[in-house]
Design an enzyme around this catalytic site. Structure first.
Site, PDB file in Angstrom:
ATOM      1  N   TYR A  60       2.468  -1.827   0.283  1.00 39.72           N
ATOM      2  CA  TYR A  60       1.215  -1.064   0.372  1.00 39.72           C
ATOM      3  C   TYR A  60       1.273  -0.083   1.538  1.00 39.72           C
ATOM      4  O   TYR A  60       0.917   1.097   1.389  1.00 39.72           O
ATOM      5  CB  TYR A  60       0.043  -2.024   0.562  1.00 39.72           C
ATOM      6  CG  TYR A  60      -1.291  -1.345   0.756  1.00 39.72           C
ATOM      7  CD1 TYR A  60      -1.998  -0.814  -0.324  1.00 39.72           C
ATOM      8  CD2 TYR A  60      -1.858  -1.240   2.027  1.00 39.72           C
ATOM      9  CE1 TYR A  60      -3.221  -0.184  -0.140  1.00 39.72           C
ATOM     10  CE2 TYR A  60      -3.080  -0.611   2.221  1.00 39.72           C
ATOM     11  CZ  TYR A  60      -3.755  -0.092   1.137  1.00 39.72           C
ATOM     12  OH  TYR A  60      -4.962   0.532   1.324  1.00 39.72           O
ATOM     13  N   SER A  61       1.733  -0.540   2.692  1.00 38.44           N
ATOM     14  CA  SER A  61       1.803   0.318   3.873  1.00 38.44           C
ATOM     15  C   SER A  61       2.730   1.505   3.635  1.00 38.44           C
ATOM     16  O   SER A  61       2.420   2.641   4.014  1.00 38.44           O
ATOM     17  CB  SER A  61       2.282  -0.494   5.083  1.00 38.44           C
ATOM     18  OG  SER A  61       1.378  -1.535   5.379  1.00 38.44           O
TER      19      SER A  61
END
Length: 203
Positions: A60-61
């Site tokens: 996600y990051s």
């Protein structure tokens, strides 16, 4: 990466001609996240990005970093076109994704409890989390101030309790000239590989 980054890139570029025809004042808003700060230089391997299995928070990051980099790359290419391109982040809205997400070390883990504690202090509602997106998409100030290629978020660190307004925010040190252009090239290469007949737009 497919949903959080490439779907956005593909949709934006499909709509580009329509946005150009709409004339000055058209806007593109990418919803990123301060989670992009959680990607470190040693992790950014372009040959493996999006192709290797990672834990959900790490993936996600990385996808949120790509959102910020792509926004910058597109803003450069649309400079002077009248189309304003910006990225936003929602701050720390307390949503089901936060309270129920088991990727934070597992539901009930120490890490997950610490995350919930931090959100309890600095967190906001979903409505407040939408402030920066609404501002970037609809506020006359964006046009008046010619905000383009910026990263906009709620001023939660100013109010300490709840976001009361929006502000221009810092981005990760990985948002560099080299990585901005590398993100564009990498994104276009992947679209060309995955989508038959794909042609990179000419600016």
């Amino acid at each position: 990466m497919t949903v959080n980054h490439f779907a956005h890139v593909y949709l934006i570029l499909l709509l580009l001609d329509a946005l150009r025809k709409a004339g000055p004042g058209s806007r593109i808003v990418n919803v990123a996240s301060d989670s992009h700060f959680f990607v470190f230089g040693y992790q950014l391997d372009w040959s493996k990005l999006g192709r290797t299995q990672k834990n959900s928070m790490e993936g996600y990051s990385e996808s949120k970093l790509m959102n910020v980099l792509f926004t910058q790359a597109l803003a450069r290419r649309l400079e002077g076109s009248g189309i304003l391109v910006n990225a936003t982040h929602p701050g720390m809205p307390i949503t089901e994704g936060v309270t129920e997400n088991v990727s934070f070390g597992g539901r009930g883990s120490l890490y997950h409890r610490l995350v919930l504690f931090a959100f309890g202090i600095l967190g906001s509602s979903s409505d407040e989390g939408a402030l920066s997106m609404i501002y970037a998409a609809g506020s006359p100030e964006v046009q008046e101030l010619k905000l383009h290629g910026r990263y906009i978020g709620p001023s939660i660190y100013f109010s300490l309790i709840k976001p009361s307004q929006v502000q221009l925010c810092w981005t990760s040190s990985l948002v560099s000239d080299v990585n901005i252009e590398k993100c564009w090239e990498w994104s276009m290469d992947v679209l060309k590989e995955k989508i038959p007949g794909w042609k990179t737009p000419v600016f």
